[in-house]
Write a protein that holds these residues in place. Structure first.
Motif, short mmCIF file in Angstrom:
data_model
loop_
_atom_site.label_atom_id
_atom_site.label_comp_id
_atom_site.label_asym_id
_atom_site.label_seq_id
_atom_site.Cartn_x
_atom_site.Cartn_y
_atom_site.Cartn_z
N THR A 27 0.83 -1.21 0.00
CA THR A 27 0.00 0.00 0.00
C THR A 27 0.86 1.25 0.00
OG1 THR A 27 -1.80 -1.10 1.18
CG2 THR A 27 -1.75 1.30 1.27
N PHE A 28 1.91 1.24 0.84
CA PHE A 28 2.81 2.39 0.88
C PHE A 28 3.50 2.60 -0.46
CE2 PHE A 28 7.28 3.70 1.36
CZ PHE A 28 7.08 5.03 1.67
N ILE A 29 3.94 1.52 -1.10
CA ILE A 29 4.62 1.62 -2.39
C ILE A 29 3.69 2.24 -3.43
CG2 ILE A 29 5.60 0.30 -4.31
CD1 ILE A 29 6.71 -1.67 -2.24
N ILE A 30 2.43 1.82 -3.42
CA ILE A 30 1.45 2.37 -4.38
C ILE A 30 1.26 3.87 -4.16
CG2 ILE A 30 -1.00 2.38 -5.01
CD1 ILE A 30 -1.04 -0.64 -4.43
N VAL A 31 1.05 4.26 -2.91
CA VAL A 31 0.83 5.68 -2.61
C VAL A 31 2.09 6.50 -2.91
CG1 VAL A 31 0.33 7.33 -0.77
CG2 VAL A 31 -0.91 5.17 -0.86
N ALA A 32 3.25 5.98 -2.54
CA ALA A 32 4.52 6.69 -2.78
C ALA A 32 4.76 6.88 -4.27
CB ALA A 32 5.68 5.94 -2.15
N ALA A 33 4.43 5.85 -5.06
CA ALA A 33 4.62 5.93 -6.52
C ALA A 33 3.71 7.00 -7.13
CB ALA A 33 4.33 4.57 -7.16
N ILE A 34 2.47 7.05 -6.66
CA ILE A 34 1.51 8.05 -7.18
C ILE A 34 1.97 9.46 -6.83
CG2 ILE A 34 -0.84 8.95 -6.96
CD1 ILE A 34 -1.79 6.06 -6.60
N SER A 46 5.03 10.44 -6.06
CA SER A 46 6.28 10.73 -6.78
C SER A 46 5.99 11.16 -8.21
CB SER A 46 7.19 9.50 -6.76
OG SER A 46 7.56 9.15 -5.44
N LEU A 47 5.05 10.47 -8.85
CA LEU A 47 4.67 10.82 -10.22
C LEU A 47 4.04 12.21 -10.26
CD1 LEU A 47 4.33 10.08 -13.19
CD2 LEU A 47 2.16 8.97 -12.60
N ASP A 48 3.19 12.52 -9.28
CA ASP A 48 2.57 13.84 -9.21
C ASP A 48 3.63 14.94 -9.08
OD1 ASP A 48 0.10 12.74 -9.41
OD2 ASP A 48 -0.40 12.92 -7.28
N VAL A 49 4.59 14.72 -8.18
CA VAL A 49 5.65 15.71 -7.97
C VAL A 49 6.45 15.91 -9.24
CG1 VAL A 49 7.81 16.17 -6.74
CG2 VAL A 49 5.84 15.29 -5.49
N PHE A 50 6.79 14.81 -9.92
CA PHE A 50 7.54 14.88 -11.18
C PHE A 50 6.78 15.69 -12.23
CE2 PHE A 50 8.26 13.13 -15.46
CZ PHE A 50 9.62 13.36 -15.59
N LEU A 51 5.49 15.41 -12.37
CA LEU A 51 4.68 16.12 -13.38
C LEU A 51 4.54 17.60 -13.04
CD1 LEU A 51 1.83 13.48 -13.98
CD2 LEU A 51 3.75 14.05 -15.50
N ILE A 52 4.36 17.92 -11.76
CA ILE A 52 4.23 19.32 -11.35
C ILE A 52 5.52 20.09 -11.59
CG2 ILE A 52 3.92 20.84 -9.35
CD1 ILE A 52 1.90 18.79 -8.27
N ILE A 98 -5.14 15.83 -9.45
CA ILE A 98 -5.42 15.60 -8.02
C ILE A 98 -6.53 14.57 -7.85
CG2 ILE A 98 -6.29 16.66 -5.91
CD1 ILE A 98 -4.91 19.23 -6.73
N SER A 99 -7.58 14.67 -8.66
CA SER A 99 -8.72 13.75 -8.55
C SER A 99 -8.30 12.32 -8.86
CB SER A 99 -9.83 14.18 -9.51
OG SER A 99 -10.30 15.48 -9.19
N VAL A 100 -7.55 12.15 -9.96
CA VAL A 100 -7.09 10.81 -10.35
C VAL A 100 -6.14 10.24 -9.29
CG1 VAL A 100 -5.74 9.50 -12.04
CG2 VAL A 100 -7.39 11.21 -12.81
N SER A 101 -5.27 11.09 -8.76
CA SER A 101 -4.30 10.64 -7.76
C SER A 101 -5.00 10.20 -6.47
CB SER A 101 -3.31 11.76 -7.44
OG SER A 101 -2.56 12.11 -8.59
N LEU A 102 -5.96 11.01 -6.00
CA LEU A 102 -6.70 10.66 -4.79
C LEU A 102 -7.50 9.37 -4.99
CD1 LEU A 102 -7.99 14.16 -3.59
CD2 LEU A 102 -6.20 12.75 -2.56
N ALA A 103 -8.08 9.23 -6.18
CA ALA A 103 -8.84 8.01 -6.47
C ALA A 103 -7.91 6.80 -6.47
CB ALA A 103 -9.53 8.14 -7.83
N GLY A 104 -6.73 6.97 -7.06
CA GLY A 104 -5.75 5.88 -7.09
C GLY A 104 -5.29 5.49 -5.70
N MET A 105 -4.99 6.49 -4.86
CA MET A 105 -4.52 6.21 -3.50
C MET A 105 -5.62 5.61 -2.63
SD MET A 105 -1.92 9.35 -2.56
CE MET A 105 -2.91 10.71 -3.18
#
Length: 225
Positions: A135-142, A144-150, A175-182
């Motif tokens: 679970t942590f790996i999934i959230v951390a990956a999402i 990290s991807l958000d930070v990279f894109l921003i 933000i919506s897609v990221s929150l849904a994914g997490m």
């Protein structure tokens, strides 16, 4: 002078600039700081050097455009090429440290949430170590991807005219897609690994202790400058 001290001094000295020169320099500052592949220390030293040069030129009646040229992005890119790159080992250690901080905060929030829910409802307090790690790996990956894109968006938008409505919409979607994914992706992870019957309290205790240790390490070794 460390990075925090240079940033503080930079903020103070920028007040000496005229409005036009400050706007010009602020874009340079944002652009250079958004380049994560270079040494943070060297980047701040470059920004300080550019600021001092601009302040001296301003005293002679020159504008920032006269000093650095009309194409500020090209000038910054040329300066960035001369900066030493952050070593892969140093970058990996830095990212790992930030991820541990993220894990600590996630554990604290999860712990508090579980304790509050358990107070009103008798929910399961079983924690499966394997499931928690995935679970942590999934959230951390999402994240990290958000930070990279921003960061990439910041780099491209500093010297480009953008549509604020379009930018707001894209940010909202991200933000919506990221929150849904997490929220929903971890639900597909089946319970596995060693089970501990102390859910909320365990998360909260481990999170707080880890955060305290990381804070101490950061103060001693200035990992995040």
């Amino acid at each position: 002078m460390n990075v925090k001290e240079m940033i503080k001094l930079n903020n103070k000295k920028r007040k000496e600039l005229t409005k036009e020169n400050e706007e010009y320099y602020d874009k340079m500052l944002i652009y250079i700081r958004s380049i994560v592949s270079v040494s943070e220390q060297q980047a701040e030293e470059l920004l300080m050097e550019l600021l001092d040069h601009l302040i001296d030129a301003q005293a002679e009646g020159k504008s920032a455009e006269e000093v650095f040229g009309e194409d500020a992005k090209a000038y910054c890119d040329e300066m960035i090429k001369q900066l030493p790159k952050e070593s892969l080992k140093s970058t990996a250690f830095f990212i790992g440290f930030l991820l541990l901080q993220l894990a600590s905060l996630m554990a604290i929030v999860s712990g508090i949430g579980n304790i509050v829910i358990h107070y009103f409802k008798d929910n399961s307090q079983t924690v499966y170590i394997g499931t928690a790690i995935v679970t942590f790996i999934i959230v951390a990956a999402i994240i990290s991807l958000d930070v990279f894109l921003i960061i990439k968006w910041i780099q491209k938008s500093v010297y480009k005219i953008t549509n604020k409505i379009k930018d707001f919409f894209l940010l909202f979607v991200l933000i919506s897609v990221s929150l849904a994914g997490m929220t929903f992706l971890p639900k597909f992870v089946p319970p596995f690994g060693y089970a501990i019957e102390a859910g909320g309290l365990l998360y909260l205790t481990v999170g707080v202790l880890t955060l305290i240790i990381l804070k101490w390490l950061n103060n001693k070794y200035e990992i995040t400058k």
